[in-house]
Design a protein around this motif. Structure first.
Motif, short mmCIF file in Angstrom:
data_model
loop_
_atom_site.label_atom_id
_atom_site.label_comp_id
_atom_site.label_asym_id
_atom_site.label_seq_id
_atom_site.Cartn_x
_atom_site.Cartn_y
_atom_site.Cartn_z
N GLU A 12 -92.88 -37.17 60.64
CA GLU A 12 -93.54 -37.29 59.34
C GLU A 12 -92.55 -37.36 58.18
N LEU A 13 -91.27 -37.08 58.44
CA LEU A 13 -90.27 -37.06 57.38
C LEU A 13 -89.74 -38.44 57.08
N THR A 14 -89.40 -38.66 55.81
CA THR A 14 -88.73 -39.91 55.44
C THR A 14 -87.24 -39.76 55.69
N GLY A 15 -86.51 -40.84 55.61
CA GLY A 15 -85.09 -40.83 55.95
C GLY A 15 -84.23 -39.86 55.17
N ASN A 16 -84.52 -39.67 53.89
CA ASN A 16 -83.67 -38.80 53.06
C ASN A 16 -84.27 -37.41 52.84
N GLU A 17 -85.28 -37.05 53.60
CA GLU A 17 -85.96 -35.77 53.42
C GLU A 17 -85.37 -34.70 54.33
N THR A 101 -90.35 -29.39 52.79
CA THR A 101 -89.13 -30.19 52.69
C THR A 101 -88.60 -30.06 51.27
N ASP A 102 -87.52 -30.73 51.00
CA ASP A 102 -86.98 -30.72 49.64
C ASP A 102 -87.82 -31.55 48.68
N GLN A 103 -88.86 -32.27 49.21
CA GLN A 103 -89.69 -33.12 48.36
C GLN A 103 -91.18 -32.78 48.39
N ARG A 104 -91.65 -32.17 49.48
CA ARG A 104 -93.10 -31.96 49.61
C ARG A 104 -93.43 -30.86 50.60
#
Length: 193
Positions: A12-17, A101-104
């Motif tokens: 579920e994570l994006t590349g930079n997450e 995560t660092d974003q969500r």
């Protein structure tokens, strides 16, 4: 973070997450504060199904409601409310995974289908911490409706989609709450630079 939970969340994570924390709700059958109302109500419901329409008086020759086809749905509802909802809640929690995560924040699970709920830290306004005496608790994201809080955690578990997203029954809830607030602050600072 356990390896199993991390592996469930990785796709579920994006590349930079970066995954900062992962967890699951506490296992097992749980008694919640709203059960103090729901269980007596359900016992009354079951009593009324079993004895409230037994055919006293002019209908004494008729079978009790719970033995008629019209009574079967009432019996099934009573069984679910008294016993089944605890096991639905338990089963749903065994299939639920949480991530920060660092974003969500990510909530991954679902009763029958896979559902992924993702909330961006930059736009998340209301975060509510509910801590129990043992250090476990719930973090709720966004405003919750009163009916959702009344029904969502007890009476009709698994059936209420109006409940605000949350990390329910997690260990060390205060530490996770602080981690989310720190990540949210760092995310907002990156956005202003």
């Amino acid at each position: 973070m356990t390896y199993e939970i991390e592996q469930k969340l990785r796709p579920e994570l994006t590349g930079n997450e970066r995954l900062l924390w992962s967890g699951m709700p506490q296992p097992g059958v749980r008694w919640r504060s709203t059960d103090w109302f729901a269980v007596p109500f359900t016992l009354f419901w079951c009593y009324m199904v079993a004895f409230g329409a037994t055919g006293h008086g002019s209908h004494a020759d008729q079978p009790p409601l719970y033995l008629t086809p019209a009574g079967i749905p009432f019996v099934l509802i009573g069984f679910y409310m008294l016993v089944g909802r605890f096991f639905v809640d338990w089963y749903q929690r065994t299939r639920t995974y949480y991530g920060v995560t660092d974003q969500r924040v990510i909530i991954f699970g679902g009763l029958f289908n896979r559902q992924v709920k993702s909330l961006m830290l930059a736009t998340l306004s209301d975060i509510t911490l509910t801590e129990r005496s043992n250090g476990s608790g719930t973090i709720t994201f966004g405003p919750g409706s009163s009916s959702a809080s009344w029904l969502g955690h007890s009476s009709f578990r698994g059936m209420n989609n109006q409940q605000a997203p949350n990390f329910d029954l997690i260990e060390n809830v205060r530490r996770v709450y602080a981690l989310i607030r720190d990540a949210q602050q760092a995310n907002r600072m990156r956005a202003t630079v």
